[in-house]
Design a protein around this motif. Sequence first.
Motif, PDB file in Angstrom:
ATOM      1  N   LYS A   1     -17.366 -27.120  29.976  1.00  0.00           N
ATOM      2  CA  LYS A   1     -18.849 -26.342  30.110  1.00  0.00           C
ATOM      3  C   LYS A   1     -20.158 -27.429  30.156  1.00  0.00           C
ATOM      4  O   LYS A   1     -20.008 -28.258  29.343  1.00  0.00           O
ATOM      5  N   ARG A   2     -21.373 -27.731  30.881  1.00  0.00           N
ATOM      6  CA  ARG A   2     -21.957 -28.075  30.717  1.00  0.00           C
ATOM      7  C   ARG A   2     -23.011 -28.198  29.443  1.00  0.00           C
ATOM      8  O   ARG A   2     -23.418 -27.141  29.653  1.00  0.00           O
ATOM      9  N   GLN A   3     -23.583 -28.916  29.149  1.00  0.00           N
ATOM     10  CA  GLN A   3     -24.407 -29.062  28.268  1.00  0.00           C
ATOM     11  C   GLN A   3     -25.647 -28.483  28.434  1.00  0.00           C
ATOM     12  O   GLN A   3     -26.139 -29.440  29.452  1.00  0.00           O
TER      13      GLN A   3
ATOM     14  N   ALA B   1     -21.967 -18.932  33.609  1.00  0.00           N
ATOM     15  CA  ALA B   1     -21.999 -20.245  35.136  1.00  0.00           C
ATOM     16  C   ALA B   1     -21.521 -21.590  35.596  1.00  0.00           C
ATOM     17  O   ALA B   1     -21.302 -21.798  37.019  1.00  0.00           O
ATOM     18  N   ASP B   2     -21.742 -22.358  34.901  1.00  0.00           N
ATOM     19  CA  ASP B   2     -21.295 -24.281  34.563  1.00  0.00           C
ATOM     20  C   ASP B   2     -20.184 -24.100  34.310  1.00  0.00           C
ATOM     21  O   ASP B   2     -19.474 -25.377  34.079  1.00  0.00           O
ATOM     22  N   ASP B   3     -18.682 -22.965  33.956  1.00  0.00           N
ATOM     23  CA  ASP B   3     -18.009 -23.283  33.587  1.00  0.00           C
ATOM     24  C   ASP B   3     -17.285 -24.153  34.428  1.00  0.00           C
ATOM     25  O   ASP B   3     -16.503 -23.253  35.078  1.00  0.00           O
TER      26      ASP B   3
ATOM     27  N   LEU C   1     -11.700 -25.353  38.625  1.00  0.00           N
ATOM     28  CA  LEU C   1     -10.192 -25.503  38.494  1.00  0.00           C
ATOM     29  C   LEU C   1      -9.434 -24.163  38.906  1.00  0.00           C
ATOM     30  O   LEU C   1      -8.606 -24.680  39.831  1.00  0.00           O
ATOM     31  N   LEU C   2     -10.363 -23.303  38.568  1.00  0.00           N
ATOM     32  CA  LEU C   2      -9.703 -21.972  38.594  1.00  0.00           C
ATOM     33  C   LEU C   2      -9.536 -21.816  40.333  1.00  0.00           C
ATOM     34  O   LEU C   2      -7.879 -21.246  40.893  1.00  0.00           O
TER      35      LEU C   2
ATOM     36  N   TYR D   1     -31.273 -17.723  22.253  1.00  0.00           N
ATOM     37  CA  TYR D   1     -30.832 -18.981  23.495  1.00  0.00           C
ATOM     38  C   TYR D   1     -31.073 -17.817  25.178  1.00  0.00           C
ATOM     39  O   TYR D   1     -31.354 -16.769  24.869  1.00  0.00           O
ATOM     40  N   LYS D   2     -31.304 -18.380  25.787  1.00  0.00           N
ATOM     41  CA  LYS D   2     -31.411 -17.665  27.017  1.00  0.00           C
ATOM     42  C   LYS D   2     -29.793 -17.052  27.595  1.00  0.00           C
ATOM     43  O   LYS D   2     -29.740 -16.016  28.441  1.00  0.00           O
ATOM     44  N   GLU D   3     -28.931 -17.915  27.722  1.00  0.00           N
ATOM     45  CA  GLU D   3     -27.623 -17.633  27.902  1.00  0.00           C
ATOM     46  C   GLU D   3     -27.381 -16.568  26.981  1.00  0.00           C
ATOM     47  O   GLU D   3     -27.444 -16.196  25.854  1.00  0.00           O
ATOM     48  N   THR D   4     -26.125 -15.408  27.878  1.00  0.00           N
ATOM     49  CA  THR D   4     -25.812 -14.483  26.947  1.00  0.00           C
ATOM     50  C   THR D   4     -24.184 -14.631  26.722  1.00  0.00           C
ATOM     51  O   THR D   4     -23.506 -14.769  27.343  1.00  0.00           O
ATOM     52  N   TYR D   5     -23.867 -14.557  25.528  1.00  0.00           N
ATOM     53  CA  TYR D   5     -22.839 -14.931  25.067  1.00  0.00           C
ATOM     54  C   TYR D   5     -21.192 -13.698  24.597  1.00  0.00           C
ATOM     55  O   TYR D   5     -22.396 -12.877  24.437  1.00  0.00           O
TER      56      TYR D   5
END
Length: 167
Positions: A1-3, A25-27, A33-34, A90-94
């Motif tokens: 993932k991109r930091q 979205a940047d994984d 790869l998948l 954080y903006k991202e939801t984990y």
Amino acid sequence: KRQVPVYDQDENGALTGIRYEYPKADDHIIKHLLPLLEEAGTQLVFYGHSHLWNRFESDSGMQFLESSNVGNSYGAHMADNPRPVPDNRYKETYDAIGDPNGLTPIVPTLKPLKDDAGNPLPYIASNDITAFSILDTGSGTISSYYFDTSQPTSDVVRFDEFKIGQP
């Protein structure tokens, strides 16, 4: 993932800290790869790192098998053991539980371990039980076994088995 750096500032605009987010979205594995693995007809992705055993299956039927040695297990992130997630700054939801990419864990096919209520567990996460898997290249069978290292005279138990083969 991109930091992605996030710069925290106080009410006067002074920098108070830098933290990093990892947007789903940047994984790179899921994003790049998948699709390559699916296009190539990959049937099995075998990996280890988290000191646990688990198995997932993608929509295309690709098997993801994680098998790793015992010790330093922080457990599988199911309802009884959610992973720590950052606060709402954080903006991202984990995701606190389950596979971060939405795959459903597969309960072992033969002799799964059980929780205190007797329900079969879709993982092995223990500081005492070690798991290993063997691929029989002739039959395409993957067999997984566990062994309780706290009881050296206990039996090795075959607890999961599945086949891969021609699509």
